[in-house]
Design a protein around this motif. Structure first.
Motif, PDB file in Angstrom:
ATOM      1  N   PRO A  12       0.993  -1.178   0.034  1.00 53.79           N
ATOM      2  CA  PRO A  12       0.021   0.026  -0.059  1.00 53.79           C
ATOM      3  C   PRO A  12       0.939   1.344   0.059  1.00 53.79           C
ATOM      4  CG  PRO A  12      -0.619  -1.567   1.915  1.00 53.79           C
ATOM      5  CD  PRO A  12       0.652  -1.999   1.291  1.00 53.79           C
ATOM      6  N   VAL A  13       0.314   2.340  -0.257  1.00 53.23           N
ATOM      7  CA  VAL A  13       0.816   3.553  -0.589  1.00 53.23           C
ATOM      8  C   VAL A  13       0.001   4.696   0.212  1.00 53.23           C
ATOM      9  CG1 VAL A  13       0.211   4.631  -2.657  1.00 53.23           C
ATOM     10  CG2 VAL A  13       2.144   5.169  -1.856  1.00 53.23           C
ATOM     11  N   ASP A  14       0.428   5.539   0.855  1.00 56.86           N
ATOM     12  CA  ASP A  14      -0.290   6.592   1.692  1.00 56.86           C
ATOM     13  C   ASP A  14      -1.098   7.380   0.649  1.00 56.86           C
ATOM     14  OD1 ASP A  14       1.213   6.738   4.667  1.00 56.86           O
ATOM     15  OD2 ASP A  14       2.470   6.337   3.049  1.00 56.86           O
ATOM     16  N   GLN A  31      -0.273  -9.040   4.187  1.00 54.74           N
ATOM     17  CA  GLN A  31      -0.611  -7.833   3.933  1.00 54.74           C
ATOM     18  C   GLN A  31      -2.124  -7.930   3.305  1.00 54.74           C
ATOM     19  OE1 GLN A  31       1.140  -4.014   3.060  1.00 54.74           O
ATOM     20  NE2 GLN A  31       3.371  -5.310   2.979  1.00 54.74           N
ATOM     21  N   TYR A  32      -2.599  -9.179   3.161  1.00 50.36           N
ATOM     22  CA  TYR A  32      -3.727  -9.696   2.362  1.00 50.36           C
ATOM     23  C   TYR A  32      -5.190  -8.786   2.889  1.00 50.36           C
ATOM     24  CZ  TYR A  32      -7.819 -11.912   0.292  1.00 50.36           C
ATOM     25  OH  TYR A  32      -8.764 -12.217  -0.315  1.00 50.36           O
ATOM     26  N   PRO A  33      -5.344  -8.588   4.017  1.00 49.03           N
ATOM     27  CA  PRO A  33      -6.650  -7.844   4.536  1.00 49.03           C
ATOM     28  C   PRO A  33      -6.643  -6.382   3.687  1.00 49.03           C
ATOM     29  CG  PRO A  33      -5.696  -8.844   6.357  1.00 49.03           C
ATOM     30  CD  PRO A  33      -4.635  -9.138   5.272  1.00 49.03           C
ATOM     31  N   GLN A  34      -5.313  -5.814   3.724  1.00 45.58           N
ATOM     32  CA  GLN A  34      -5.448  -4.356   3.157  1.00 45.58           C
ATOM     33  C   GLN A  34      -5.467  -4.754   1.313  1.00 45.58           C
ATOM     34  OE1 GLN A  34      -1.930  -2.432   4.749  1.00 45.58           O
ATOM     35  NE2 GLN A  34      -3.460  -0.841   5.322  1.00 45.58           N
ATOM     36  N   LEU A  35      -5.167  -5.889   0.936  1.00 45.24           N
ATOM     37  CA  LEU A  35      -5.102  -5.839  -0.430  1.00 45.24           C
ATOM     38  C   LEU A  35      -6.353  -6.767  -0.968  1.00 45.24           C
ATOM     39  CD1 LEU A  35      -1.261  -7.140  -1.090  1.00 45.24           C
ATOM     40  CD2 LEU A  35      -2.240  -5.007  -1.518  1.00 45.24           C
ATOM     41  N   ALA A  36      -7.181  -7.331  -0.024  1.00 41.31           N
ATOM     42  CA  ALA A  36      -8.225  -8.089  -0.281  1.00 41.31           C
ATOM     43  C   ALA A  36      -9.255  -7.567  -1.635  1.00 41.31           C
ATOM     44  CB  ALA A  36      -9.086  -8.612   0.772  1.00 41.31           C
ATOM     45  N   VAL A  37      -9.282  -6.200  -1.628  1.00 43.78           N
ATOM     46  CA  VAL A  37     -10.270  -5.432  -2.334  1.00 43.78           C
ATOM     47  C   VAL A  37      -9.384  -5.471  -3.673  1.00 43.78           C
ATOM     48  CG1 VAL A  37     -11.287  -3.309  -3.042  1.00 43.78           C
ATOM     49  CG2 VAL A  37     -11.682  -4.276  -0.683  1.00 43.78           C
ATOM     50  N   ALA A  38      -8.324  -5.124  -3.873  1.00 50.23           N
ATOM     51  CA  ALA A  38      -7.778  -5.078  -5.053  1.00 50.23           C
ATOM     52  C   ALA A  38      -7.393  -6.377  -5.684  1.00 50.23           C
ATOM     53  CB  ALA A  38      -6.016  -4.223  -4.747  1.00 50.23           C
TER      54      ALA A  38
END
Length: 561
Positions: A146-148, A527-534
């Motif tokens: 992810p990036v800010d 980091q899957y929870p953050q990447l799940a949508v993508a």
């Protein structure tokens, strides 16, 4: 005020002039102080040039000359660049190479952009077997995928993005300067309207070049797109790949305004990504960015061919977790815990691979959000640390320490929940040790956990009786996604029995990471929870969003046509 600034202000002012449909007269709303100064400058200069008396209260230098830049014609699609110049300003060349074609490259490859509130992500898939990892954080000069989702305008007029924005803003935290944070929230929670005409204040933009919320969002999307396509190119793929974009489950009224706007901005973002390729990390001067945006609006067309569909975030998040190679009819709840909001939604999944049917239906009335999420936990941790140290958060010392902790608190929070304890350093160099269990027992954190539970019960309370009967027999699958998915008070939402109108419904969590990720691509697991949508949004086959119905009529009666 210089002539460049005055001409830009007057141009933007003219854009806001509207004709009254009843009287035929032209109307203009409130003027800013800078716009008034620009008008005064124009009056002074024109008055001197044509021998007209200038009012005494017009306080400008009579020797100043205003030169308004000419309006350029739209660039035909077969040209590769257009040039804009401002008097004494930069020359801006828009790279419109993306308009040289009308169809995407890399057939079979799908990119998904997840424009997040606090962090933005991207992922791509080649067919249904080969994921293409896009480490935006690394490409942006930090780490991870992810990036800010932020940008910052320095005092000398340089726009910096992502991790650079976070780092530079932290150096001037006591000056009253602010980042343009959480740009997506403007689309999700701001008043619908022409955000191209809503200008940010001096705390965000310290320069004399006016810039609007809409322009800053478009610039950030240019940065995000630039990172994603640079990652694609580094792996041998074209920049001009078909892309989907994740969007919140907005209300119908908001979606009619926000989705077309987001789609247009993303098409424009590709041109900005090409124009400023290789320069995003070093920053873009405000005046140059403004000219690029002005020229962008004059183009006759954009690379819309690049954009596939907008995918509701809960559908994308659930796609890679819920779908199996067997017939399914399941009700699931998505709880997406971002930075600023916690979003809820309940869906019915109908999947029959033998008949090539895969549908999701929103259960009416269940799309809700709580305007509190990961950022609130950051704030609660700051208050807790100050309480432990005996510092009044409302005092000057307290405010100073809260500002000092702003750039560090997220790391402290992650360490606390990972290790169970963290040492926090305050502005006066004192050290405060925080224990995770004690923090979770604090009244403020307990209250946040209760608000999450109350919202979940409120969402389920609007579900029809037929759906509730089905849930009592089959259980409620709960999909937790987002950067805050692992927080203890969030994990509790997917456990135990909840009683709704006399039905006892068992909640069962779906796997935090799907088996195919853990077995084949373990590098994504953490980091899957953050990447799940993508990741879900890039899947070749997604559930089709079908019509919603108020209630489920039972297993023996046809509910859906």
């Amino acid at each position: 005020m210089n002539r460049v600034t005055a001409s830009l202000l007057l141009e933007n002012l003219l854009d806001r002039v509207e004709q009254d449909s009843d009287t035929g007269k032209w109307r203009l709303g409130t003027l800013s102080a800078k716009e008034r100064a620009a008008i005064e400058l124009a009056v002074a200069v024109l008055g001197e040039e044509f021998g007209v008396d200038v009012p005494d209260d017009v306080s400008v230098l009579k020797s100043t000359v205003v030169v308004v830049p000419p309006v350029a014609q739209a660039v035909p699609p077969n040209e590769t660049a257009t040039v804009a110049e401002m008097p004494n300003g930069p020359k801006v060349v828009l790279n419109v190479r993306s308009l040289d074609q009308t169809s995407v490259d890399n057939l079979g490859v799908t990119l998904c952009l997840d424009f997040g509130t606090a962090m933005s992500k991207a992922f791509a898939m080649q067919g249904d077997e080969r994921p293409i990892e896009l480490a935006l954080g690394v490409r942006g000069g930090a780490n991870g995928y992810p990036v800010d989702s932020t940008l910052f305008i320095t005092d000398d007029g340089l726009i910096v993005f992502g991790p650079q924005a976070v780092a530079l803003s932290a150096q001037v935290v006591e000056s009253g300067r602010a980042r343009f944070d959480s740009p997506k929230a403007r689309l999700s929670m701001g008043e619908p309207g022409d955000i191209e005409k809503i200008y940010v204040g001096a705390d965000i933009n310290p320069t004399t070049t006016p810039i609007s919320e809409g322009e800053l969002i478009t610039l950030y999307l240019g940065y995000l797109t630039g990172l994603a396509v640079a990652e694609l190119e580094a792996q041998g793929y074209s920049r001009y790949t078909s892309r989907r974009f994740a969007r919140p489950c907005w209300s119908d009224d908001r979606n009619r305004w926000a989705e077309p706007l987001l789609r247009r901005m993303l098409a424009q973002a590709q041109i900005l990504a090409d124009t400023f390729d290789g320069r995003w990390q070093s920053g873009i001067p405000v005046v140059e960015a403004k000219m690029a945006l002005s020229k962008l609006r004059e183009l006759a067309t954009f690379p819309d061919y690049l954009l596939d569909q907008g995918i509701p975030e809960p559908v994308a998040a659930a796609a890679s977790l819920m779908l199996r190679d067997e017939a399914q009819r399941e009700i699931f709840m998505v709880v997406d815990v971002g930075a600023g909001t916690t979003d809820f939604g309940v869906f019915l999944l109908q999947n029959n691979p033998d008949k090539d049917v895969c549908l999701t239906r929103i259960i009416p009335g269940t799309i809700e959000y709580l305007p509190q999420a990961g950022n609130l936990v950051d704030d609660l941790l700051k208050f807790y640390v100050l309480d432990l140290e005996g510092i009044d958060s409302a005092s000057a010392e307290g405010k100073h320490n809260k500002a000092y902790l702003d750039s560090r608190i997220r790391i402290y929070k992650e360490t606390l929940f990972r290790d169970g304890v963290v040492e926090v350093i305050l502005a006066n160099h004192s050290r405060v040790v925080v224990d995770r269990e004690d923090f979770l027992k604090s009244s403020r954190v307990q209250n946040f956990g209760q608000r999450l539970k109350d919202k979940l019960e409120k969402v389920l309370d609007v579900v029809g009786d037929g759906y509730l009967d089905l849930l009592e027999r089959t259980d409620l699958k709960v999909v937790l996604t987002g950067g805050g998915a692992s927080l203890p008070m969030v994990s509790d939402l997917a456990k135990g029995v909840v009683e709704v109108r006399g039905r006892k419904i068992m909640r069962k969590p779906t796997p935090v990471v799907p088996a195919w990720i853990e077995e084949t691509y373990p590098q994504f697991s953490s980091q899957y929870p953050q990447l799940a949508v993508a990741i879900g949004g890039a899947a070749p086959e997604l559930p089709e969003q079908a019509a919603s119905f108020a209630d489920f009529k039972g297993l023996s009666v046809q509910t859906y046509a």
